[in-house]
Design an enzyme around this catalytic site. Structure first.
Site, short mmCIF file in Angstrom:
data_model
loop_
_atom_site.label_atom_id
_atom_site.label_comp_id
_atom_site.label_asym_id
_atom_site.label_seq_id
_atom_site.Cartn_x
_atom_site.Cartn_y
_atom_site.Cartn_z
CG HIS A 135 -1.93 0.99 1.36
ND1 HIS A 135 -1.68 2.29 1.72
CD2 HIS A 135 -3.28 0.89 1.18
CE1 HIS A 135 -2.82 2.96 1.76
NE2 HIS A 135 -3.81 2.15 1.43
CG ASP A 212 0.29 -2.53 6.12
OD1 ASP A 212 -0.65 -2.76 6.89
OD2 ASP A 212 0.15 -1.92 5.04
CD GLN A 215 -6.78 -4.88 3.85
OE1 GLN A 215 -7.68 -5.71 3.93
NE2 GLN A 215 -7.01 -3.59 3.74
CE LYS A 238 -7.87 -0.56 5.93
NZ LYS A 238 -8.35 -0.12 4.61
CB CYS A 377 -3.58 3.08 -1.65
SG CYS A 377 -4.68 4.47 -1.32
#
Length: 419
Positions: A135, A212, A215, A238, A377
Site C-alpha cells: 500500500h 503492515d 489486512q 479494518k 493505493c
C-alpha cells in the site's frame, strides 16, 4: 448463474452468519431499493452494535480527558482507555503492554517508525526493502526518507500470481540493508505473505522488519512474537472497529531507544527553558496530545467481539466465500482475476476486457452491491500488471453465500450493459 458446492464448501463449518448479521444495523438498509450487499470490507469493515453503543456509553457516562485528572470521570475514562491497551497486547500476543502505541491507524504507525526510528538510525546509502505488493502508506514514507536522507529503497518483486519472490528477496540484502517493510496481506490482491520466514531472513542479515498488518488482523490470528516482528501496525476500522484508532506494536527495546516523533502534552516528564526537557516512558512518549479516547475504547470492544466470534472461524468462512466468488466470476467471458496466490485472504480483484472498472462499480451499486474500484493505493503493483484500476470485492464475517451469488449475477448483467 447456477452454483455447485465445492469440496471446500462442503467441508467448512459455517458461522452463525444470521446471528452475526443481526448485530450490524447497517446491513438492514437498502440501496437503490435493494438489500445492501457490502463487499468493500478491505477498505472499511462495518461495525457491530456493541462497538456503536460504546460511543453512546462513553459520551453519556464518562466523557473526560485521560491520565491528567483525579475526578471520577477521568479515572473511568483512563481505565477504559488503558484496558484497550491490554486487549491489543493480548490480541497480538505482545510480551508487554508498553509495546502497544495507539495511533490513528496503520498509516500513522508506519510514519511514526519512519520519522522516529528511521531518522535516528538511517543514513545515506542505507537500504530499506519494500515489496511490490505494498500500500502507498508503506512506500511513500520511505521514499520521503530517500529524498531527505539519501537512503535507498529497493523493491521485492512478485511473480505472475502476485506472490513474493523469496529468492529475489534474499538476493536483495547487502551489508547496508537496515529494514524490511512488508504487508502481511496485500490489500489489492489478498496475497498472504510469509512474514515469519521473511523476518527470519531479515534478522539473519542484521535488519529489522516492519509488518503492515492492516489486512491481516480481520482475517487471521496474529502472533507478533511467533512472527518475530520488530514492528507491526494495524487499523481499527479494518477489523470491525471505528476509524481514527489503530496500533503500532514495537519491541520494547526498540521503542525505548527511539526519540519522540510529536511533541505536546502527555508525552513529557518535565518541560523547562533552563534544563533539557525530559520525556515520558513508552508507550506514552509516542502519544502526544489528547488521543481519540472514545475510538480507542471502541477498538478494544471490536477486538473482543472478533475474539468471541473466533478468527479461525472467520478466516474459514471468508475462504469459503472467496472460493465461491472466484468460481462464479471465472465463468464470465473476458474477466481476468489479478492475484491468484495459493494462500489468499478474502479479496477478489479483477478486470474485464472492454469495460472500465468505474462503470462496473457504478452500475453494480445500482443493484445494491458495494465494491471498490480504482488503484487501491497500490499503483506500482497495478502498473506492473499493466492496469491502472481493478474492481475489488472483499469479504467479512457477515457476508453470505447468497450474497456472493447475487453479486455474480449482478456482475454478469452489468458487464453485458457496458461492453
Amino acid at each position: 448463474m447456477n452454483h455447485l458446492a465445492t469440496e471446500h464448501e462442503l467441508d467448512t463449518p459455517a458461522l452463525d452468519v444470521a446471528g452475526i448479521r443481526a448485530q450490524f444495523p447497517i446491513l438492514e438498509r437498502q440501496v437503490h431499493g435493494r438489500p445492501l450487499i457490502y463487499f468493500d470490507n478491505a477498505a472499511t469493515s462495518q461495525t457491530p452494535l456493541a462497538v456503536i453503543e460504546t460511543f453512546r456509553d462513553y459520551y453519556s457516562r464518562y466523557n473526560a480527558n485521560i491520565h491528567r485528572g483525579l475526578h471520577t470521570l477521568a479515572d473511568e475514562a483512563t481505565a477504559a482507555y488503558e484496558a484497550t491497551r491490554e486487549t491489543v497486547r493480548s490480541f497480538l500476543n505482545a510480551a508487554d503492554r508498553r509495546e502497544i502505541v495507539f495511533t490513528r491507524g496503520t498509516t500513522e504507525a508506519i510514519n511514526l517508525v519512519a520519522n522516529s526510528w528511521g531518522r535516528a538510525n538511517l543514513k545515506a546509502g542505507d537500504e530499506v526493502l519494500v515489496s511490490l505488493l505494498e500500500h502507498h502508506s508503506n512506500i511513500v514514507p520511505w521514499q520521503l526518507l530517500a529524498t531527505q536522507l539519501g537512503i535507498v529503497v529497493k523493491v521485492i518483486p512478485v511473480d505472475e500470481r502476485g506472490v513474493l519472490d523469496l529468492d529475489a528477496y534474499r538476493a536483495l540484502f547487502t551489508e547496508r540493508t537496515r529494514l524490511v517493510a512488508v504487508n502481511h496481506v496485500s490489500n489489492a490482491f489478498g496475497t498472504v505473505n510469509p512474514v515469519a520466514e521473511m523476518a527470519t531472513i531479515a534478522h539473519e542479515h542484521g535488519a529489522l522488519i516492519l509488518v503492515d498488518g492492516a489486512q491481516a488482523t480481520p482475517h487471521q490470528t496474529v502472533d507478533v512474537r511467533a512472527i518475530d516482528a520488530d514492528f507491526y501496525a494495524f487499523s481499527g476500522h479494518k477489523v470491525y472497529g471505528p476509524t481514527g484508532a489503530g496500533t503500532l506494536y514495537g519491541k520494547a527495546a526498540l521503542l525505548e531507544a527511539m526519540p519522540p516523533w510529536q511533541g505536546g502534552g502527555e508525552m513529557i516528564k518535565s518541560v523547562s527553558f533552563d534544563v533539557p526537557t525530559t520525556f515520558a516512558d513508552v508507550p506514552h512518549k509516542f502519544e502526544a496530545g489528547t488521543p481519540a479516547i472514545a475510538e480507542v475504547i471502541a477498538l478494544g470492544v471490536a477486538l473482543e467481539w472478533v475474539r468471541d466470534v473466533g478468527l479461525d472461524a472467520i478466516g474459514a468462512w471468508e475462504a469459503r466465500l472467496l472460493e465461491r466468488a472466484t468460481a462464479a466470476v471465472s465463468r464470465i467471458d473476458g474477466l481476468r482475476i489479478l492475484g491468484t496466490a495459493p494462500h489468499k485472504a478474502g479479496v477478489l480483484s479483477f478486470v474485464v476486457d472492454g469495460a472500465h472498472s468505474q462503470d462496473i462499480a457504478l452500475l453494480i451499486d445500482q443493484l445494491g452491491v458495494a465494491i471498490r474500484t480504482g488503484n487501491h493505493c497500490a499503483q506500482p503493483l497495478l502498473a506492473h500488471f499493466g492496469v491502472t484500476a481493478t474492481c475489488r470485492a472483499s469479504f467479512a464475517a457477515y457476508n453470505t453465500l447468497e450474497e456472493v451469488d447475487v453479486f455474480a449475477d449482478a456482475l454478469e448483467r452489468v458487464i453485458g450493459m457496458v461492453r
